[in-house]
Design a protein around this motif. Sequence first.
Motif, short mmCIF file in Angstrom:
data_model
loop_
_atom_site.label_atom_id
_atom_site.label_comp_id
_atom_site.label_asym_id
_atom_site.label_seq_id
_atom_site.Cartn_x
_atom_site.Cartn_y
_atom_site.Cartn_z
N VAL A 1 0.65 -1.26 0.02
CA VAL A 1 -0.06 -0.01 -0.01
C VAL A 1 0.77 1.10 -0.08
O VAL A 1 1.47 1.69 0.95
CB VAL A 1 -1.00 0.08 1.28
CG1 VAL A 1 -1.82 1.09 1.19
CG2 VAL A 1 -1.53 -1.34 1.42
N PRO A 2 0.91 2.02 -1.16
CA PRO A 2 1.71 3.27 -1.23
C PRO A 2 1.39 4.30 -0.27
O PRO A 2 0.09 4.25 0.11
CB PRO A 2 1.72 3.72 -2.61
CG PRO A 2 0.28 3.18 -2.96
CD PRO A 2 0.24 1.80 -2.34
N ARG B 1 -1.29 -5.50 -4.90
CA ARG B 1 -1.21 -3.99 -4.75
C ARG B 1 -2.33 -3.70 -4.27
O ARG B 1 -3.46 -4.17 -4.56
CB ARG B 1 -0.80 -3.37 -5.98
CG ARG B 1 0.84 -4.10 -6.54
CD ARG B 1 1.53 -3.01 -7.12
NE ARG B 1 1.82 -1.96 -6.28
CZ ARG B 1 2.81 -2.01 -5.58
NH1 ARG B 1 3.61 -2.99 -5.38
NH2 ARG B 1 3.04 -0.85 -4.76
N ALA B 2 -2.30 -2.30 -3.58
CA ALA B 2 -3.81 -1.74 -3.21
C ALA B 2 -3.76 -0.20 -3.38
O ALA B 2 -2.64 0.42 -3.39
CB ALA B 2 -4.04 -2.04 -1.69
N ARG B 3 -4.71 0.50 -3.42
CA ARG B 3 -5.18 1.82 -3.74
C ARG B 3 -5.33 2.24 -2.17
O ARG B 3 -6.32 1.89 -1.36
CB ARG B 3 -5.79 2.10 -4.77
CG ARG B 3 -6.06 3.79 -4.82
CD ARG B 3 -7.05 4.06 -5.75
NE ARG B 3 -8.41 3.70 -5.37
CZ ARG B 3 -9.35 4.76 -4.58
NH1 ARG B 3 -8.67 5.85 -4.44
NH2 ARG B 3 -10.45 4.41 -4.17
N CYS C 1 1.64 12.25 -8.69
CA CYS C 1 2.74 12.07 -9.47
C CYS C 1 3.57 10.98 -8.96
O CYS C 1 3.63 10.68 -7.56
CB CYS C 1 3.60 13.39 -9.14
SG CYS C 1 5.49 13.36 -9.60
N GLY C 2 4.39 10.08 -9.67
CA GLY C 2 4.97 8.84 -9.34
C GLY C 2 6.52 9.44 -9.15
O GLY C 2 7.43 8.54 -8.80
N GLY C 3 6.95 10.85 -9.29
CA GLY C 3 8.14 11.19 -9.07
C GLY C 3 8.79 10.95 -7.40
O GLY C 3 9.88 10.52 -7.07
N ALA D 1 2.66 6.97 -10.67
CA ALA D 1 3.34 5.86 -10.07
C ALA D 1 2.67 4.80 -10.96
O ALA D 1 1.41 4.36 -10.94
CB ALA D 1 3.15 5.59 -8.82
N ARG D 2 3.74 3.74 -11.39
CA ARG D 2 3.38 2.46 -12.17
C ARG D 2 2.20 2.69 -13.24
O ARG D 2 1.29 1.72 -13.15
CB ARG D 2 2.94 1.66 -11.06
CG ARG D 2 3.78 1.13 -10.02
CD ARG D 2 3.37 0.05 -9.07
NE ARG D 2 4.45 -0.03 -7.84
CZ ARG D 2 4.52 0.68 -7.01
NH1 ARG D 2 3.79 1.65 -6.89
NH2 ARG D 2 5.78 0.54 -6.08
N SER D 3 2.27 3.54 -14.06
CA SER D 3 1.06 3.94 -14.89
C SER D 3 1.84 4.82 -16.11
O SER D 3 3.03 5.38 -15.94
CB SER D 3 0.14 4.99 -14.29
OG SER D 3 -0.83 5.46 -15.23
N HIS D 4 1.23 4.78 -17.30
CA HIS D 4 1.47 5.47 -18.43
C HIS D 4 0.48 7.05 -18.48
O HIS D 4 0.81 7.86 -19.43
CB HIS D 4 1.31 4.86 -19.54
CG HIS D 4 2.24 3.73 -19.93
ND1 HIS D 4 3.76 3.83 -19.90
CD2 HIS D 4 1.94 2.45 -19.81
CE1 HIS D 4 4.18 2.43 -19.73
NE2 HIS D 4 3.21 1.78 -19.93
N HIS D 5 0.07 7.28 -17.29
CA HIS D 5 -0.97 8.35 -17.00
C HIS D 5 -0.06 9.53 -16.72
O HIS D 5 0.74 9.56 -15.72
CB HIS D 5 -2.00 8.10 -16.22
CG HIS D 5 -2.76 9.50 -15.78
ND1 HIS D 5 -3.54 10.07 -16.90
CD2 HIS D 5 -2.69 10.27 -14.72
CE1 HIS D 5 -4.28 11.22 -16.13
NE2 HIS D 5 -3.75 11.22 -14.95
N VAL D 6 0.09 10.74 -17.43
CA VAL D 6 0.59 11.77 -17.25
C VAL D 6 -0.22 12.91 -16.18
O VAL D 6 -1.25 13.18 -16.31
CB VAL D 6 0.70 12.91 -18.43
CG1 VAL D 6 1.52 13.90 -18.25
CG2 VAL D 6 1.69 11.94 -19.28
N VAL D 7 0.51 12.96 -15.02
CA VAL D 7 -0.04 14.04 -14.13
C VAL D 7 0.38 15.41 -14.69
O VAL D 7 1.83 15.68 -14.44
CB VAL D 7 0.49 13.68 -12.73
CG1 VAL D 7 -0.06 14.54 -11.71
CG2 VAL D 7 0.05 12.28 -12.28
N GLU D 8 -0.21 16.34 -15.11
CA GLU D 8 0.08 17.62 -15.33
C GLU D 8 0.70 18.51 -14.19
O GLU D 8 -0.02 18.35 -13.13
CB GLU D 8 -1.12 18.21 -15.91
CG GLU D 8 -1.42 17.49 -17.34
CD GLU D 8 -2.12 18.48 -18.56
OE1 GLU D 8 -1.70 19.41 -18.77
OE2 GLU D 8 -3.38 18.03 -18.67
#
Length: 416
Positions: free
Chosen positions: A27-28, A44-46, A68-70, A134-141
């Motif tokens: 769990v992040p 994995r969990a949200r 953001c996954g940074g 994080a763990r995604s190809h989705h862009v967080v603007e």
Amino acid sequence: MAEQVTITRLGAKADGIAESGSGPVFVPYTLPGETVTIERDGQRARLVSVDAPSPERETPFCPYFGECGGCATQHMRHGFYQTWKRDTLVHTLRQARIEAPIEELIDAHGEGRRRVTLHVRFPDRAMHVGYMAARSHHVVEIEFCPIAEPSLKSAAPPIARAIGEHLRAARKPLDIQITAVTTGFDVDVRGHGPLKDKDRLGLIDLAERLDLARLSIHGDVIVERRPPAIVMGRASVVPPAGSFLQATRLGEETLVGFVTEACRGAKRVADLFSGAGPFALRLAEKAEVHAVETEAGAIAALDKAFRATPGLRRITTETRDLFRRPLLTLELNAFDAVVVDPPRAGAEAQAKQLAVSKVPLVVSVSCDAATFARDAAILMGAGFRLERVIPVDQFKHSPHLEVVGILRRDAAKKRR
């Protein structure tokens, strides 16, 4: 379906771990001892909510944290974070059965990251610019990045947007690397492929409007308005477009300090995986250096900087793939010390050659604790003693860690 769990410990990537009948659940953004509500997807969990927070939890300073996954650790109090990060190194070395003194974690974030990579994507009609989730190809603007150097924090996203707009007709996924240099910004664009002449001319005009020092596509320089220089000791280096740099200026200075201190008194030093010379150019203030690097452009930049800098001892250079062609025993025996700073894959082939050489001192700089441990174990098995292990945190707010290891061959086991 939502469920409530208790976090028992942290994993190596900063995820909280809860135990369940089917095994661990990751769990992040959670901390040990917390009761949280989650929505599970396999192991994995949200995170839905933190119901009973840990006293080690604090409010993240970035509004994009959690999307953001940074960054992975802004929810941790500083002392807890430092202990956890050092403990990941302790655990890795223990697993490798390496006994060595591990020093306290050194904060080398300084003013922040001097390079960011922003992503431009076109999943729909709109253009999206930012970091990946994080763990995604989705862009967080994003509008700014608080862990970047002051000059980059708010300037980088508009630069990426302007370049994305100029190249949007192709609708290709772009990765735009922006580096703060002494003369402004050095920008390298990846993902577009070859440009038509009109697009190149348009980018030259855009670089003028954005006041960029250099703009390149896949390392191919479109325009260099000012040399994108980086200071390394007494020298000023213009590295090839998109080439490797340490994450922060303070991080580089900290690593250099440990490397030069360890090599004090050495007359001849080999700098392996040298890049454009952050170690070699400083070591040459006291010793002769042979720098070896796979990337020909980086070696050329190092050689040019050396020749333009008065007062340095001789630096010889060699372009060589050290994974396939490590320096051999007879070559290594000419040196009093060897510095090794490989990519994450480590330097296993080179470590094996060092192990059977007569080199008395190896300074290992690594951005991966597991490959550091593997390579150190090879040397220790051949009579080296790991006398210092120094964790350097230049990748702050992430699970990544830089490690400096000083390995000295025991006098009683030196090869004759």
